[in-house]
Design an enzyme around this catalytic site. Structure first.
Site, PDB file in Angstrom:
ATOM      1  N   LYS A 235     -88.945 -38.698  -8.493  1.00  0.00           N
ATOM      2  CA  LYS A 235     -87.503 -38.507  -8.296  1.00  0.00           C
ATOM      3  C   LYS A 235     -87.206 -38.067  -6.860  1.00  0.00           C
ATOM      4  O   LYS A 235     -86.237 -38.533  -6.256  1.00  0.00           O
ATOM      5  CB  LYS A 235     -86.972 -37.477  -9.298  1.00  0.00           C
ATOM      6  CG  LYS A 235     -87.046 -37.985 -10.736  1.00  0.00           C
ATOM      7  CD  LYS A 235     -86.760 -36.901 -11.761  1.00  0.00           C
ATOM      8  CE  LYS A 235     -87.094 -37.411 -13.158  1.00  0.00           C
ATOM      9  NZ  LYS A 235     -86.836 -36.401 -14.211  1.00  0.00           N
TER      10      LYS A 235
ATOM     11  N   ASP B 165     -78.461 -35.830 -15.773  1.00  0.00           N
ATOM     12  CA  ASP B 165     -79.315 -36.431 -16.812  1.00  0.00           C
ATOM     13  C   ASP B 165     -78.477 -36.956 -17.979  1.00  0.00           C
ATOM     14  O   ASP B 165     -78.956 -37.748 -18.788  1.00  0.00           O
ATOM     15  CB  ASP B 165     -80.308 -35.382 -17.350  1.00  0.00           C
ATOM     16  CG  ASP B 165     -81.696 -35.492 -16.712  1.00  0.00           C
ATOM     17  OD1 ASP B 165     -82.018 -36.566 -16.174  1.00  0.00           O
ATOM     18  OD2 ASP B 165     -82.447 -34.498 -16.775  1.00  0.00           O
TER      19      ASP B 165
ATOM     20  N   GLN C 196     -86.164 -30.264 -15.526  1.00  0.00           N
ATOM     21  CA  GLN C 196     -87.204 -31.188 -15.977  1.00  0.00           C
ATOM     22  C   GLN C 196     -87.692 -30.793 -17.379  1.00  0.00           C
ATOM     23  O   GLN C 196     -88.045 -29.644 -17.615  1.00  0.00           O
ATOM     24  CB  GLN C 196     -88.377 -31.180 -14.976  1.00  0.00           C
ATOM     25  CG  GLN C 196     -89.506 -32.131 -15.329  1.00  0.00           C
ATOM     26  CD  GLN C 196     -89.076 -33.603 -15.294  1.00  0.00           C
ATOM     27  OE1 GLN C 196     -88.362 -34.026 -14.393  1.00  0.00           O
ATOM     28  NE2 GLN C 196     -89.489 -34.362 -16.291  1.00  0.00           N
TER      29      GLN C 196
END
Ligand code: BQF
Length: 297
Positions: A54, A121, A98
């Site tokens: 990422k 997200d 995460q």
């Protein structure tokens, strides 16, 4: 039939180039560069490698990013208080925690503590709810990336029978919602299968489009599908491989070798859905910076 390959690596590169142009125009217009804050709790090696991917993608499209590392002993109170400080920081556009989190932390509570306007997200219940009723939202990156692949290869969804294997909040569930909605991208008849499904083959054999996100290598074999099926393999499993210097290789949830002679289209692992997931994160971060989903006032 010999399947055509859905090249997610290539489509992600095309997508990232477009995003990078958009970012440069945004900056040229006098705006601050988009900023993505990543939070890693603990040192899980798979998580570290995803964050690396990422971070590399952010660099490629001109998005600034930084990772806050917290020990796996961090309390829910401390973690949520740190997230709150990021929510209030005007220089942060997107926040990503995460996953997976250590088991003493509730991912529901942690995700809900993120300002939904920074939830790139797309996991916050506000964004999931808005997805469900076709309001503008941050879409979960993996399903959004799969729809980009359908679009790029002109794979029709409308009126097809889509079968989703795996019902996670991250992939299977939002994917099934998006497929089944009566909007421009959806209109598929949709079946969701999961670990409680009896006779999985009875469902997979009927699929025109088969999305597999179960986390189980070789779950789907050639005899479980019909000729001409579109196979989207979301699985990313590490299996031992002595011939690789890492000691492992990545495989999906599908028997690629068996399926490639029967499917009309198929995604490889790696280089299929994974790179698209990361590209969609870049897209969401730019949308957050531009306040495209949630305008101020
Ligand atoms: C590729 C993920 C399971 C659990 C937590 C490129 C990624 C993966 C594969 C990647 C994933 C999977 C991510 C490839 C992010 C996708 O070339 O095939 C990129 O970085 N992903 C994650 O952040 O958390 C996960 C899978």
């Amino acid at each position: 039939m010999s399947a055509k390959l859905i090249d997610g690596k290539k489509v992600a590169e095309i997508t990232m180039k477009l995003i990078s142009d958009d970012v440069e125009n945004w900056v040229k217009a006098g705006n601050r560069r988009p900023f993505l804050k990543v939070v890693q709790v603990g040192t899980d090696p798979a998580s570290t490698s995803y964050i690396k991917a990422k971070t590399r993608s952010c660099k490629r499209v001109g998005i600034d990013t930084d990772t806050t590392h917290l020990p796996d002993t961090v309390s829910a109170r401390e973690l949520k208080s740190i997230i709150r400080s990021f929510n209030e920081d005007e220089n942060i556009d997107g926040i990503l925690v995460q996953l997976p989190l250590p088991s003493h932390l509730s991912s529901h509570d942690v995700i809900e503590s993120i300002d939904h306007r920074k939830d790139v997200d797309g996991f916050h219940p506000m964004n999931v709810g808005r997805l469900t009723v076709d309001q503008p939202t941050f879409k979960s990156c993996t399903p959004a990336g799969i729809f980009e692949l359908f679009r790029h290869y002109s794979i029709p969804v409308k009126s097809k029978h889509a079968v989703v294997v795996g019902a996670s909040n991250i992939v299977g569930s939002p994917m099934a919602i998006m497929l089944s909605r009566e909007n421009a991208e959806g209109k598929a008849t949709t079946t969701i299968c999961h670990k409680y499904t009896k006779d999985l083959t009875r469902h997979t054999i009927a699929a025109d489009i088969l999305i597999v996100a179960a986390g189980q290598p070789s779950l789907i074999k050639a005899e479980m599908v019909k000729e001409g099926v579109v196979v989207i393999d979301v699985g990313i499993n590490r299996v031992a491989d002595e011939s690789s210097d890492k000691g492992y290789k990545l495989v999906g949830d599908c028997d690629f070798e068996g399926l490639k002679n029967k499917a009309s289209w198929i995604t490889p692992v790696p280089g299929g859905v994974g790179p698209m997931t990361v590209a969609m994160l870049m897209k969401n971060t730019l949308l957050a910076a531009k306040k495209s989903i949630y305008p101020d006032d």
